[in-house]
Scaffold this motif. Structure first.
Motif, PDB file in Angstrom:
ATOM      1  N   LYS A 166      47.747  65.677  77.425  1.00 43.82           N
ATOM      2  CA  LYS A 166      47.319  64.576  76.570  1.00 43.82           C
ATOM      3  C   LYS A 166      46.084  64.951  75.748  1.00 43.82           C
ATOM      4  O   LYS A 166      45.971  64.585  74.578  1.00 43.82           O
ATOM      5  N   SER A 167      45.177  65.710  76.357  1.00 48.60           N
ATOM      6  CA  SER A 167      44.007  66.159  75.608  1.00 48.60           C
ATOM      7  C   SER A 167      44.408  67.105  74.490  1.00 48.60           C
ATOM      8  O   SER A 167      43.864  67.051  73.376  1.00 48.60           O
ATOM      9  N   SER A 220      45.844  65.186  71.611  1.00 48.56           N
ATOM     10  CA  SER A 220      44.770  64.552  70.836  1.00 48.56           C
ATOM     11  C   SER A 220      44.054  65.568  69.961  1.00 48.56           C
ATOM     12  O   SER A 220      43.681  65.276  68.812  1.00 48.56           O
ATOM     13  N   LEU A 269      46.045  66.156  66.907  1.00 46.45           N
ATOM     14  CA  LEU A 269      45.880  65.078  65.929  1.00 46.45           C
ATOM     15  C   LEU A 269      44.563  65.210  65.174  1.00 46.45           C
ATOM     16  O   LEU A 269      44.474  64.850  63.988  1.00 46.45           O
ATOM     17  N   ASP A 270      43.529  65.724  65.857  1.00 43.51           N
ATOM     18  CA  ASP A 270      42.229  65.878  65.193  1.00 43.51           C
ATOM     19  C   ASP A 270      42.265  66.947  64.110  1.00 43.51           C
ATOM     20  O   ASP A 270      41.578  66.837  63.092  1.00 43.51           O
ATOM     21  N   ARG A 272      47.082  58.157  62.766  1.00 46.95           N
ATOM     22  CA  ARG A 272      46.743  58.944  63.958  1.00 46.95           C
ATOM     23  C   ARG A 272      46.391  58.055  65.148  1.00 46.95           C
ATOM     24  O   ARG A 272      46.699  58.384  66.302  1.00 46.95           O
ATOM     25  N   ASP A 273      45.749  56.911  64.895  1.00 52.98           N
ATOM     26  CA  ASP A 273      45.368  56.015  65.991  1.00 52.98           C
ATOM     27  C   ASP A 273      46.605  55.482  66.716  1.00 52.98           C
ATOM     28  O   ASP A 273      46.587  55.304  67.940  1.00 52.98           O
ATOM     29  N   ARG A 292      47.761  58.224  69.046  1.00 47.66           N
ATOM     30  CA  ARG A 292      46.843  58.351  70.197  1.00 47.66           C
ATOM     31  C   ARG A 292      47.073  57.227  71.201  1.00 47.66           C
ATOM     32  O   ARG A 292      47.028  57.456  72.421  1.00 47.66           O
ATOM     33  N   ILE A 302      50.032  58.104  73.236  1.00 45.63           N
ATOM     34  CA  ILE A 302      49.749  59.198  74.178  1.00 45.63           C
ATOM     35  C   ILE A 302      49.003  58.676  75.395  1.00 45.63           C
ATOM     36  O   ILE A 302      49.277  59.069  76.541  1.00 45.63           O
ATOM     37  N   ASP A 303      48.058  57.765  75.205  1.00 40.17           N
ATOM     38  CA  ASP A 303      47.281  57.222  76.327  1.00 40.17           C
ATOM     39  C   ASP A 303      48.152  56.434  77.298  1.00 40.17           C
ATOM     40  O   ASP A 303      47.804  56.309  78.487  1.00 40.17           O
ATOM     41  N   THR A 320      44.627  72.966  75.008  1.00 38.51           N
ATOM     42  CA  THR A 320      43.912  72.382  73.876  1.00 38.51           C
ATOM     43  C   THR A 320      43.748  73.388  72.747  1.00 38.51           C
ATOM     44  O   THR A 320      43.977  73.075  71.571  1.00 38.51           O
TER      45      THR A 320
END
Length: 627
Positions: free
Chosen positions: A90-91, A94, A97-98, A125-126, A129, A132-133, A226
């Motif tokens: 998940k990290s 994210s 996405l960044d 993107r939000d 995210r 994903i959470d 990551t």
């Protein structure tokens, strides 16, 4: 130690024609920090021949020139990802996405025991995210199905890529060869992140990555995820739009296109098999094209269409009026109307009607015209009247002829209006209205005859019971009228009225058999005639006839059951060719158009129709069994 630029690689990920040019997406990866390519060094060649080419960052391309880009994350959410693996995944998502460029639409597909499209591709993107959470783990690993779903979600336009993460082998029944074939045909770039997997599973994923023109990224430690995901996002940020303009002599050719670009003083190369577009032309000074008139086919002027609407409306109102007036007349018995003319009151009314003939209503005048059409055609009038009687419709032949004509005209006008004035559609509507009205009459006729046949055995048993109780034959007929149901009760009521007017009861019953076309009832009438001449127990005779009829009905049902497969085959084999032909006409008219636009096609259609008709006729003869 080699220079960082030497490690850079280039990959042609996507190509599409744009007018007279060919646009390609060139991805650069493994660039050193701060390193950029020398865009002026670009060279393009097609089968060894140099071509004019330009390059720019996709982010700098204008809206019309830019290529849509889509990236889909396919994440393994099986129970084997529990703990640090799942949190690292998940990290990593994210981090992706960044780093990914803002113009790229990002989607998310998860797979475990079920394959789920968690998020359709979006630039929000939000939203990704948040999805994903909320991810949760479950059993199994349908890796292959998840990859195929991610490829499907990526769409079929623009530059598309899939980043797949999994830590286990596939548990679905989908063949690996099928997955590789579909990925290769989709032209989607597939990169695979193998998390702590053995060599055999990594080799399997390598085959998928090769089919998707991507690579396998191995991560033995979840913490490395990551960086891998961020690097892949950075590669998407290092994509460039290459525009190649081929000369006219190469337009439409297929072959290998090679691109070369300097990065840090070192050339990076890649090639792809492409189809060149036609050379562009300068239309700036061209005169505006004069629109060519389109032949609308055979049409009707607008004023005629409005006249047709008015005629259809009047015809429809005339039909409604006829049906309403016919319904009122139907309530009065036909025999009573015939007798009324011979009474003093009825004769006076008839004379008044004759004097007022010049002031007839529109409906009456229309019926008079229809009666004039039937004059001299007594055979047609008799047959039509018999069919109307058998169908239970309280209409005279002239009235039915008027209704039939009105329905035909209404269908034709409706088809003409719906088609915008096309006369061919109007002809089709007229045909449908003419045939449809006759089919309706035939349907009513057959249904009433069938109901009469089904009620006959019970009716004979009811008459037998009445005769055994000491009633006469006429009284037993009256019992059927009182306790029976239509059509049997209405037919017997008509016969009873005829006997009261002096007709022999056997003749009245024989008229029923003739109207209903019932051979069984003809036997009953014959038995009654014989009994009245030579005597005997009529009640017992009717019971015997009823028993015989029931046995024949049992045999008929048995034969129908045994021949059901053959009769169904007639419908299927006879209806499949025209239905499939209609399907092709509606879904792919270009493909099947040669069948009705060329002499050979018409000949084949005629031959098919003849053979199909003969086949249907022969099969119906084979499965038809007379009992």
């Amino acid at each position: 130690m080699g220079s960082p630029a030497a490690a850079a690689t280039a990959s042609i990920d996507y190509s599409e024609p744009d007018g007279g040019s060919l646009q390609l997406v060139l991805s650069l990866s493994e660039l050193a920090p701060g390193e950029t390519p020398d865009l002026d060094s670009l060279s393009a060649s097609f089968e060894g021949q140099q071509l004019d080419a330009s390059i720019e960052a996709i982010d700098d391309a204008s809206g019309e020139e830019s290529i849509a880009r889509t990236a889909v994350l396919a994440l393994d959410v099986s129970n084997s990802m529990r703990g640090a693996k799942f949190e690292a995944a998940k990290s990593a998502a994210s981090a992706f996405l960044d780093e990914v460029p803002s113009d790229i639409e990002v989607g998310l597909v998860t797979f475990a025991s079920e394959v789920t499209v968690a998020q359709e591709p979006t630039t929000d993107r939000d939203a990704v995210r948040a999805v994903i959470d909320e991810l949760e783990l479950s059993a199994q690993t349908r890796l292959y199905d998840g990859l195929l779903e991610a490829v499907t979600v990526s769409g079929d336009e623009g530059s598309r890529s899939v980043l797949l993460l999994s830590d286990g082998a596939d548990t679905s029944d989908t063949p690996l060869a099928e997955v590789e074939s579909k990925v290769e045909r989709s032209e989607v770039v597939v990169d695979v992140v193998a998390l702590a997997q053995n060599a055999a599973d990594t080799d399997t994923l390598s085959g998928i990555a090769r089919a998707g023109n991507g690579q396998v990224l191995s991560a033995d430690d979840p913490a490395a995820l990551t960086d891998l995901f961020a690097d892949r996002a950075a590669d998407l940020a290092s994509q460039y739009l290459v525009t190649v303009t081929p000369p006219a002599e190469l337009a439409g050719d297929e072959g290998t296109l090679s691109l070369a670009l300097d990065v840090g003083g070192q050339p990076v190369l890649d090639d792809a098999f492409v189809t060149l577009a036609a050379a562009s032309e300068e239309p700036a000074e061209a005169a505006p094209a004069t629109p060519q008139p389109v032949d609308p086919g055979l049409t009707v002027p607008v004023e005629y269409m409005y006249a047709g609407i008015a005629a259809a409306a009047l015809g429809f109102l005339a039909i409604i009026g006829l049906l309403v007036s016919g319904g009122r007349e139907a309530r009065q018995d036909a025999v009573d109307r015939g007798i009324e003319a011979y009474t003093r009151k009825g004769a006076k009314r008839l004379a008044e009607a004759n004097r007022a003939s010049e002031n007839q209503s529109v409906t009456q005048q229309a019926v008079a015209v229809a009666e004039g059409v039937l004059e001299g055609r007594e055979g047609l009038e008799v047959k039509l009247g018999a069919k109307l009687d058998a169908a239970g419709l309280a209409l005279k032949p002239a009235e039915w002829l008027l209704v039939h004509a009105g329905v035909t005209v209404v269908f034709g006008m409706v088809a003409l209006l719906l088609s915008g004035g096309n006369v061919l559609y109007m002809v089709g509507g007229l045909f449908l209205g003419g045939v449809g009205a006759w089919v309706f009459l035939s349907f009513k006729h057959r249904r009433r005859l069938k109901a009469f046949k089904n009620q006959l055995a019970n009716t004979l048993q009811l008459m037998s019971g009445a005769l055994s109780a000491g009633l006469s034959l006429a009284q037993s007929v009256d019992t059927v009228v009182k306790e029976g149901t239509d059509p049997m009760a209405s037919e017997f009521r008509r016969a009873l009225i005829e006997t009261r007017l002096g007709v022999e009861i056997e003749d009245a019953l024989a008229a029923i058999a003739e109207r209903m076309g019932s051979v069984d009832f003809e036997w009953v009438v014959m038995a009654i005639r014989i009994q009245r001449q030579v005597g005997g127990n009529l009640a017992e005779l009717l019971n015997k006839v009823a028993e015989t009829i029931r046995e024949r009905e049992y045999l008929e049902r048995q034969v129908m059951a045994l021949s059901a497969e053959g009769r169904l085959s007639v419908w299927i084999l006879g209806g499949l060719p025209p239905v499939f032909m209609l399907y092709l006409v509606l879904t792919n008219p270009t493909y099947v158009g040669v069948m009705y636009s060329t002499p050979l096609g018409w000949a084949m259609l005629i031959l098919m129709g003849v053979l199909l008709t003969v086949g249907i006729f022969w099969m119906k003869k084979l499965v038809k069994v007379e009992v």
